[in-house]
Each structure stands twice: as structure tokens, then as C-alpha cells.
Motif scaffolding. Sequence first.
Motif, PDB file in Angstrom:
ATOM      1  N   ARG A  42       1.475   4.228  -2.947  1.00  0.00           N
ATOM      2  CA  ARG A  42       1.090   5.761  -2.379  1.00  0.00           C
ATOM      3  C   ARG A  42      -0.224   5.626  -1.575  1.00  0.00           C
ATOM      4  O   ARG A  42      -1.124   7.003  -1.609  1.00  0.00           O
ATOM      5  CB  ARG A  42       0.985   6.734  -3.434  1.00  0.00           C
ATOM      6  N   GLN A  43      -0.980   4.803  -0.983  1.00  0.00           N
ATOM      7  CA  GLN A  43      -2.075   4.664  -0.201  1.00  0.00           C
ATOM      8  C   GLN A  43      -1.617   4.841   1.272  1.00  0.00           C
ATOM      9  O   GLN A  43      -1.808   3.916   1.991  1.00  0.00           O
ATOM     10  CB  GLN A  43      -2.775   3.350  -0.482  1.00  0.00           C
ATOM     11  N   TYR A  44      -1.016   5.854   1.679  1.00  0.00           N
ATOM     12  CA  TYR A  44      -0.466   6.021   2.677  1.00  0.00           C
ATOM     13  C   TYR A  44      -1.114   5.888   4.022  1.00  0.00           C
ATOM     14  O   TYR A  44      -0.874   5.304   5.165  1.00  0.00           O
ATOM     15  CB  TYR A  44       0.299   7.447   2.711  1.00  0.00           C
ATOM     16  N   ASP A  45      -2.664   6.328   4.009  1.00  0.00           N
ATOM     17  CA  ASP A  45      -3.413   6.250   5.155  1.00  0.00           C
ATOM     18  C   ASP A  45      -3.626   4.797   5.375  1.00  0.00           C
ATOM     19  O   ASP A  45      -3.691   4.303   6.528  1.00  0.00           O
ATOM     20  CB  ASP A  45      -4.395   6.954   5.089  1.00  0.00           C
ATOM     21  N   LYS A  46      -3.842   4.073   4.510  1.00  0.00           N
ATOM     22  CA  LYS A  46      -4.196   2.608   4.779  1.00  0.00           C
ATOM     23  C   LYS A  46      -3.142   1.875   5.241  1.00  0.00           C
ATOM     24  O   LYS A  46      -2.984   1.240   6.265  1.00  0.00           O
ATOM     25  CB  LYS A  46      -4.772   2.004   3.440  1.00  0.00           C
ATOM     26  N   LYS A  66       5.279  10.892   3.017  1.00  0.00           N
ATOM     27  CA  LYS A  66       4.351  11.881   3.104  1.00  0.00           C
ATOM     28  C   LYS A  66       4.824  13.188   3.467  1.00  0.00           C
ATOM     29  O   LYS A  66       4.178  14.511   3.643  1.00  0.00           O
ATOM     30  CB  LYS A  66       3.506  11.668   4.250  1.00  0.00           C
ATOM     31  N   LEU A  79       0.732  -1.095  -0.034  1.00  0.00           N
ATOM     32  CA  LEU A  79       0.116  -0.091  -0.095  1.00  0.00           C
ATOM     33  C   LEU A  79       0.788   1.292  -0.137  1.00  0.00           C
ATOM     34  O   LEU A  79       0.424   2.162  -0.629  1.00  0.00           O
ATOM     35  CB  LEU A  79      -0.900  -0.076   1.132  1.00  0.00           C
ATOM     36  N   ARG A  80       2.113   1.242   0.753  1.00  0.00           N
ATOM     37  CA  ARG A  80       2.936   2.329   0.596  1.00  0.00           C
ATOM     38  C   ARG A  80       3.280   2.619  -0.779  1.00  0.00           C
ATOM     39  O   ARG A  80       3.511   3.896  -0.989  1.00  0.00           O
ATOM     40  CB  ARG A  80       4.147   2.111   1.743  1.00  0.00           C
TER      41      ARG A  80
END
Length: 125
Positions: free
Chosen positions: A33-37, A66, A29-30
Amino acid sequence: MIPTSKKPDKGIPDPVQEAHRRLSESEHLRQARQYDKALRICETLLKQYPDYVGALHTAGLIHADKGEFSRALEYLVRAAMHNPGAWTTLTALSGVYLALGAPEMAAETLERVLKIRPEDPSVLT
């Protein structure tokens, strides 16, 4: 610390394997770029296993990605504290030091990495 692996009962997931699977998911996920998840997964793992170096490292990378360098510093320093020979953590930490305007700390940290991996030119990239 993450629990030691035991032979799991049928149908019950091994906690070590499950934690590793969740950390791998967070890293994917990182990279997407799905940082919040990704960060939510790391935070959940760290609630269960506060000293889980992989989750500390990945959370630090997420915050660095981020642009949250002070938060990244917290996680990466903790990861390095628990595993001072982790050259990937130290390399990420040196980048955070640079971003925070501490070039001397970045240089010292990279010197430690070079002592750990003297033959690896990728350390300097």
C-alpha cells in the motif's frame, strides 16, 4: 517496448533485467500500500519504455487501488491494447469498468477472459 536482452558487459546491468527488477519492486510496494512510491517507479519505467505492458498494468492496478478509476482505465486499456491476451489485465479492466458504472463493458471484458481461460474458475472472483 522494453529493449531486448543482450549479454551485458561486466559491471553494467542488463536493461531488461533492471526494468523487471524495478517493476517487481513497484508491485511489492503496491501490495504494501505504498502507492506513491510504486507509481513513481512505473512512471519512470514508462518514460523509458512507453509501451512496457507490465508497467502499464501495474500503474493501472495502483490507480484502481487508490480509487482513481478513470486513471486506472487509461493504463489498463493501453496495456490490453498492447497485449490483448493478458487475462490478468482484462480481469482488472473489468473491475474498473464496474467501478465506473459500465457493467456491460465489464461483462464483455470478462467474456474475453473466459475465452482465454475457460477452465480457470479464479477468473470470476
